[in-house]
Design an enzyme around this catalytic site. Structure first.
Site, short mmCIF file in Angstrom:
data_model
loop_
_atom_site.label_atom_id
_atom_site.label_comp_id
_atom_site.label_asym_id
_atom_site.label_seq_id
_atom_site.Cartn_x
_atom_site.Cartn_y
_atom_site.Cartn_z
N SER A 161 14.26 1.51 8.31
CA SER A 161 14.85 2.84 8.13
C SER A 161 14.00 3.86 8.88
CB SER A 161 14.87 3.17 6.64
OG SER A 161 14.89 4.55 6.39
N TYR A 174 11.61 4.05 -1.81
CA TYR A 174 12.40 3.54 -0.69
C TYR A 174 11.61 3.63 0.61
CZ TYR A 174 16.32 3.33 2.64
OH TYR A 174 17.16 2.99 3.68
#
Length: 278
Positions: A161, A174
């Site tokens: 990401s 995350y």
């Protein structure tokens, strides 16, 4: 439409989290290339929907129940897949995501009373988000690794990401997990380099998915303030769409295109990472 990669024909790909917007697009494209697809999902019916659509389009696919945080569940999934397709050439570790328990209410600490400040973050919520993104990738790679090593040019593709390179506000668990994915991708690439197993990752920029839809689009269908920040920092001035990932995926899984490429994380981000904001 991408060219046909003849070297991919008849390979078998396992896609975890394969019912998600981005991973299902990868599964559809691989199936179009003649790859046999095994969608692994915690909720079988979600994976079955994708497998059915792939078959309706003329591809070969099965859906298998599998929880990436449960070794026994993954081993059962592996046995089902090997019984059906007899091998595994490609593993895409797509399972992951976020959860409200691991998100702070504010971008920066204000000292005011808010729903969930850094100090109220639930430890188990934090750990669960970290685990579903990172430990799930580790466990799945471990469970499918020996089957991969039996093939001539096996590949693992992890999903990173933008938050791995520079953590997004509000999502500490995350972000930390995706950063760990980048590091683990390099570690595995080195560990298996002499065994011919290549390990790379793809880092999507900002794509509209079911998971982040409410963060990025308001009830009236307009961009939220967070959305606007993202677009202001994306030189191409748009969100990614699933097909934007497919060329990079095909390059990394096709050994005839990327046989000397291992241990990298490729950003597909419309220039987000290159832009300083000035």
């Amino acid at each position: 439409m991408h060219n046909i990669h003849h070297k991919l024909h008849d390979k078998v790909a396992v896609v975890t989290g394969g019912s998600g917007v981005l991973c299902s697009a990868m599964a559809f494209e691989l199936a179009r290339q003649g790859v046999k697809i095994a969608i692994v999902n915690r909720t079988l019916k979600n994976g079955q929907l994708i497998a059915d659509q792939i078959q309706e389009a003329g591809g070969q696919a099965i859906a298998v129940e599998g929880d990436v945080l449960n070794r026994a569940s993954l081993e059962k999934a592996r046995e089902q897949i090997l019984a059906h397709f007899s091998k595994v050439d490609i593993l895409i570790n797509g399972a992951g995501g976020n959860h409200p328990d691991a998100i702070t209410s504010e971008e920066t600490y204000s000292g005011k009373e808010v729903d969930q400040s850094f100090f109220e973050l639930d430890e188990s919520g934090f750990s669960n988000v970290f685990a579903s993104n990172f430990t799930g990738t580790f466990l799945t790679s471990q469970v499918f690794g020996k089957a991969l090593l039996e093939q001539k040019s096996p590949v693992i593709l992890n999903v990173s990401s933008m938050s791995a390179f520079s953590p997004m506000t509000k999502v500490p668990a995350y972000s930390a997990a995706k950063s760990a994915i980048n590091n683990f991708t390099m570690w595995m690439a080195v560990h298996f380099a002499k065994s011919n197993l290549r390990v790379n990752a793809i880092a999507p920029g900002f794509f509209l998915t079911n998971q982040n839809h409410d963060l990025l689009i308001d009830a009236e269908g307009n961009h939220t303030a967070r959305s606007q920040k993202i677009l202001n920092n994306t030189p191409m001035k748009r969100f990614g769409i699933p097909k934007d990932l497919l060329g990079t995926m095909l390059w990394l899984v096709d050994e005839s295109y990327s046989s000397f490429v291992t241990g990298i994380t490729v950003p597909v981000d419309g220039g987000f990472m290159a832009y300083s904001g000035v």
